[in-house]
Each structure stands twice: as structure tokens, then as C-alpha cells.
Design an enzyme around this catalytic site. Structure first.
Site, short mmCIF file in Angstrom:
data_model
loop_
_atom_site.label_atom_id
_atom_site.label_comp_id
_atom_site.label_asym_id
_atom_site.label_seq_id
_atom_site.Cartn_x
_atom_site.Cartn_y
_atom_site.Cartn_z
N CYS A 78 0.89 -1.20 0.10
CA CYS A 78 -0.18 0.06 -0.06
C CYS A 78 0.78 1.25 -0.01
CB CYS A 78 -1.00 -0.07 1.10
SG CYS A 78 -2.15 -1.46 1.12
N LYS A 82 -8.45 -0.12 10.55
CA LYS A 82 -8.36 -1.22 9.40
C LYS A 82 -7.39 -2.28 9.95
CE LYS A 82 -7.48 -2.17 4.32
NZ LYS A 82 -7.10 -1.49 3.20
N LYS A 87 -12.87 -1.70 9.68
CA LYS A 87 -13.03 -2.42 8.56
C LYS A 87 -12.25 -3.65 9.04
CE LYS A 87 -11.74 -3.20 3.97
NZ LYS A 87 -10.90 -2.71 2.63
ZN LIG Z 1 -3.84 -0.80 0.16
#
Ligand SMILES: [Zn+2]
Length: 327
Positions: A130, A196, A249
């Protein structure tokens, strides 16, 4: 006042009474429907683990977004599947990138529908992480922020209604807020993926978005599923940096976190009912072990009851239809 003065069953006797005192209402107006969007035209590619969900080319996404809007769903979320990937994930901030093209197309066809492109680099990087990778294989936090900011401004120019960073880099909400303000988008809200978790429930999504990390995992930036207090710290930092809405999440294994975040922030709290949660229900229903409609509506109600104001869910269209039939 105990029994026999108090009888809890009095208010459960008829459907009308149960409806009168129902605490949590499910409404399609609180759903966000995610899409996986790919290049080309007239393309629909089924996703094995997620029956009913497909990777769609832009023409089909525009049509499906219109159907969602007709069902009363106010917002769609877009995950892009680019036709090329590189080390930095430059497709993410390409003004002609897949998500930018899809955003413009949907806004042209359905101006009132809210379009929320996912903001991350993992769908665009060849390594599937990411952020920017350092030579030692670690994701470089501060170098990633600049690329995320470019991506946010590009999405804003394409007509995004909300900016939704899902990368879990430290400090990104503040940096994105600054970049958006400077580019003339001070009115554009930020929905931060604040808590998350590094979850096994993302498995089917990675097949869908073709974004499995080429090596390692995401546990150096996503959260340890064991930590609730840390989730509150993540949320507090995002709020301090300017988040307008915060997200937890996944949803179902983290209902306690949703509740705590709601009580702490009083902000609009968004819960992401993720691909693995969807896949479990679909698989059990297909095997005849669960009633899909009842299970989905109960699940979404529970997420709302826990404190979520908004639910991102692949069940959104089905649930909206079922809610219409019920009234
Ligand atoms: Zn990502």
C-alpha cells in the site's frame, strides 16, 4: 419490577407492536455499494469466491451504478484494476487512470449518486503493497504520503465526492487534507479507513482486485486484530488530522470497536462488511445451511445497532430490494 408485573413478551406479541418499538432501522439510504472496475468495454468477469460480484468494465459499472441509485442506494465505492502496474503505483494518480475514468463516467450519467474511489496504491503497485517500498522491503511511510496526496487530488479533479484513504500510513489524513485544500477542494470530505485490521476476511477481495502482496503481508501497517484501544488511538489521530467520517474494517468481527468508536467520536461511523463476510454468507446459503435474506438483513442490522451509521456492503442491492419488498 420483576415478573409477573413485567412481562417482556407483551411488546413482542404482534408484528405491529414489534415494529413500533424497533430500535434499529435498516435503510438503503445508509448503504455504499462497492465495484471492481476494469478497462475495456462489455467486460464482466465473475469472482469465484464472491457469487454475484463481478469485475466490470466502465460501461457496465455505469449501468449497475444507475440500478443501485434506483434502489435508493446513495453511494458507490470504486476499486480500480489497472492494465499496468509499476513500483510506485503511478496508475493511482493518472488523470486518465481506471478509477478517474470510471468516476467521470458515473458522475456524467448519474450526477446525484455519490462516487467514492478507494484511495490506495496496492491496486497499482507491482509488489501489491500500500505504499513505496524501500530496498529492505519495508513500506516507507513518509515517501508514500506524497503519492497518496497526488492520488487524492487526481480523484478530486475527476469528480470524486468523498476521498477515502485505505492505506493505513501514519499522518496521511492531515497530508491529504492539506493537499486537497491547496488544490481548491476544501469542501471535499475525507472518509478515513481509521481502524483497518490485518484481517483474513480480505481473502476474496484480493482475488477480486488482483492485489495480493507479492511477498510478505500488511501487518506492518494494518492493525493487529487483538487491539481495541489502539483502534481508538488511530481514530483519534485521524479525527485530529481532519477526518470527517471514520471507518472500521472489517465489520462483523469488530462490532465492539464500532461501538467504542461511535461513543468516542460521535462522528458518522462507517463499517465495511468485507468480502470474506460476504463470501461466508453466500457459501452457506448456496449449501442450504442459511437463509440468505434473513442472514444478510440480521447482519446489517447488527452492524447498525453496534453504532455504524453507514455500511459498505456487497449485499447492498439485494438488501435494498428486500427492504422494499418488506414495506
Ligand atoms: Zn492498499
Amino acid at each position: 419490577m420483576a415478573f409477573p408485573l413485567t412481562r417482556m413478551r407483551r411488546l413482542r406479541r404482534t408484528g405491529a407492536l414489534r415494529g413500533l418499538v424497533r430500535e434499529t432501522q435498516l435503510d438503503a439510504g445508509d448503504f455504499i455499494l462497492p465495484f471492481f472496475v476494469t478497462h475495456g468495454s462489455d467486460r464482466r468477469e465473475p469472482i469465484a469466491a464472491m457469487p454475484g460480484v463481478e469485475r466490470l468494465s466502465i460501461d457496465h459499472v455505469v449501468a449497475a451504478a444507475g440500478e443501485a441509485a434506483a434502489l435508493g442506494i446513495p453511494a458507490v465505492m470504486l476499486f480500480g484494476i489497472p492494465d499496468h502496474k509499476d513500483d510506485d503505483g503511478s496508475g493511482a494518480w493518472d488523470d486518465e487512470g481506471i478509477v478517474q475514468l470510471a468516476t467521470r463516467a458515473i458522475k456524467r450519467a448519474h450526477p446525484d449518486l455519490l462516487v467514492i474511489p478507494d484511495l490506495c496504491l496496492c491496486e497499482y503497485t507491482s509488489h501489491g503493497h500500500c505504499g513505496v517500498l524501500r530496498a529492505d522491503g519495508h513500506v516507507d511511510n513518509d515517501a508514500s504520503l506524497e503519492l497518496l496526496a497526488r492520488t487524492a487530488v487526481s480523484q478530486a479533479r475527476a469528480g470524486a465526492d468523498v476521498i477515502a484513504p485505505s492505506d493505513m500510513m501514519d499522518g496521511r489524513v492531515g497530508v491529504l487534507r492539506g493537499a486537497l485544500d491547496e488544490a481548491g477542494f476544501a469542501d471535499l470530505p475525507i472518509l478515513a479507513y481509521s481502524a483497518k485490521f490485518a484481517s483474513a476476511f480480505y481473502g476474496p477481495f484480493r482475488e477480486a482486485a488482483v492485489s495480493t502482496p507479492a511477498f510478505g503481508d500488511r501487518r506492518s501497517y494494518q492493525m493487529d486484530p487483538a487491539n481495541g484501544d489502539e483502534a481508538l488511538r488511530e481514530v483519534a489521530l485521524d479525527v485530529e488530522e481532519g477526518a470527517d467520517m471514520v471507518m472500521v474494517k472489517p465489520a462483523l468481527p469488530y462490532l465492539d470497536v464500532i461501538r467504542r468508536v461511535k461513543e468516542m467520536t460521535r462522528l458518522p461511523v462507517v463499517a465495511y462488511n468485507v468480502s470474506g463476510e460476504y463470501a461466508m454468507v453466500k457459501a452457506a446459503a448456496a449449501a442450504g445451511h442459511l437463509d440468505e435474506r434473513a442472514t444478510v438483513l440480521e447482519t446489517l442490522t447488527a452492524i447498525r445497532r453496534a453504532g455504524a451509521d453507514v455500511i459498505i456492503t456487497y449485499h447492498a442491492s439485494d438488501a435494498a430490494r428486500w427492504l422494499q419488498e418488506a414495506t
